[in-house]
Design an enzyme around this catalytic site. Sequence first.
Site, short mmCIF file in Angstrom:
data_model
loop_
_atom_site.label_atom_id
_atom_site.label_comp_id
_atom_site.label_asym_id
_atom_site.label_seq_id
_atom_site.Cartn_x
_atom_site.Cartn_y
_atom_site.Cartn_z
N ALA A 1 0.81 -1.22 0.00
CA ALA A 1 0.00 0.00 0.00
C ALA A 1 0.84 1.27 0.00
O ALA A 1 0.41 2.30 -0.51
CB ALA A 1 -0.95 0.00 1.19
N ASN B 1 -5.86 3.27 11.08
CA ASN B 1 -5.05 2.12 11.50
C ASN B 1 -4.75 2.12 13.00
O ASN B 1 -4.42 1.08 13.55
CB ASN B 1 -3.74 2.07 10.71
CG ASN B 1 -3.02 3.39 10.68
OD1 ASN B 1 -3.60 4.42 10.38
ND2 ASN B 1 -1.75 3.38 11.00
N GLN C 1 -6.92 -0.74 5.92
CA GLN C 1 -7.42 -1.34 7.16
C GLN C 1 -8.90 -1.72 7.07
O GLN C 1 -9.40 -2.43 7.95
CB GLN C 1 -7.18 -0.41 8.35
CG GLN C 1 -5.73 -0.13 8.65
CD GLN C 1 -5.00 -1.33 9.27
OE1 GLN C 1 -5.62 -2.30 9.71
NE2 GLN C 1 -3.68 -1.27 9.30
N CYS D 1 4.35 1.31 12.22
CA CYS D 1 5.30 2.22 11.55
C CYS D 1 5.81 3.29 12.50
O CYS D 1 6.91 3.78 12.35
CB CYS D 1 4.65 2.93 10.37
SG CYS D 1 3.36 2.04 9.60
N1 PMP Z 1 -2.08 2.67 4.96
C1 PMP Z 1 -2.50 2.20 6.15
C2 PMP Z 1 -3.75 2.74 6.76
C3 PMP Z 1 -1.75 1.22 6.81
O1 PMP Z 1 -2.17 0.76 8.00
C4 PMP Z 1 -0.57 0.73 6.21
C5 PMP Z 1 0.28 -0.32 6.90
N2 PMP Z 1 0.70 0.02 8.17
C6 PMP Z 1 -0.18 1.25 4.97
C7 PMP Z 1 -0.97 2.22 4.38
C8 PMP Z 1 1.08 0.78 4.28
O2 PMP Z 1 0.92 -0.52 3.82
P1 PMP Z 1 2.18 -1.42 3.37
O3 PMP Z 1 2.73 -2.00 4.62
O4 PMP Z 1 1.56 -2.46 2.47
O5 PMP Z 1 3.13 -0.55 2.64
#
Ligand code: PMP
Length: 380
Positions: free
Chosen positions: A69, A150, A180, A324
Amino acid sequence: MMYLDNSATTKPYPEVLQVYQQVSERYFGNPSSLHQLGIDASRLLNETRKQMLHYTGLKQYEIIFTSGATEANNIAIKGAALAKMNRGKHIVTTEIEHPSVIESFEQLKALFGFDITYIQVNEHGHADMTHLKEVLRPDTVLVSMMHVNNETGAIQPIEEAAGIIREHAENALFHVDGVQGMCKVALNKQLDVDLLTMSGHKIHGLKGTGALFLKKDVTLAPFITGGEQELGLRSGTENPAGAVSLAKAMKQSFEQLDKYHNEMLNLKTQLQKQLGEIEGIVMNTPRAQSAPHIVNFSVPGIQIEVLLHMLEKEGIYVSTTSACSAKKKEPSRVLLAMGKPEEVAKSSMRISLTYGQGPELTPQIITSIAQSVKKLKGMR
Ligand code: PMP
């Protein structure tokens, strides 16, 4: 082990791993090759796109496969803003987006002079639609809003936002970060969204897989350039095994959601109620308009990592804020935006569930958390 960190990532289904291996072995040809092995791989990719459009019901879209994402959000946001910049340079998002959205916006501002407006959220963590209506302008070219937050699980009013955007910003494209919400919260199939992004590893698929759903009449400026794969928007040799594994994860997760939605929601509701009653705990997840899999609470006055490790010793795996941001040890930006005090924003913990986890888990989780909090607070 009780794994309650499913918004950070999920365990792949065995069938996902199996299909990844089978496709890697059988369809190893480069989809761009002209010989039969290439044609077979290319056909498989296109079949997989059709399947995913069928599972989601989003028939009027194209699918761009990505590595997740973060990449899909970057392609969508930068691609939309740059394609539309001759119409205006005003872009809008909310205060509670994922860093892959916020940083894409900030980069557009720093490098190309875009003007960003951040939509406020209320105390429950829902974006303020009156604010959205007020800020839209003829030169607004992009609005980005997540489906489900998230950290808190708050479901955002994306349908209402779509209506407002169509009425008040004729030049704007609408992007929804669907990570999410995908396979957790039903998406209205008539939803008027131009760009929708998702990630495989949040739905029991593989890390390194994801997709951008792009409405058929929408044009983006490509910025990952090269061999022009994926409609020219994501150059680079495609990953057919990853794509098929993503479709498999999606199919199974929708089936699991049908089967286990109520159970998961019951566990979440029980946890939210009982955690909220523990002395020293502040509940951050809203009661209304919140997803069936996320409970976020704070324990002001303690170092929240210590609680995380105490729970880990009992085999319970959770997160502090989002995965993150966890290592940065900064107060949660999302909770601050909701108007929570710094002490609350610094001490949040997220429990995130998946299919098959039901209310029978409540007593063990509640006992472990209640006892640990009591110890940490020095209460008797
Ligand atoms: N958007 C949201 C709302 C997320 O929770 C996350 C993952 N923490 C991401 C984007 C990024 O996704 P990815 O780990 O696949 O890069």
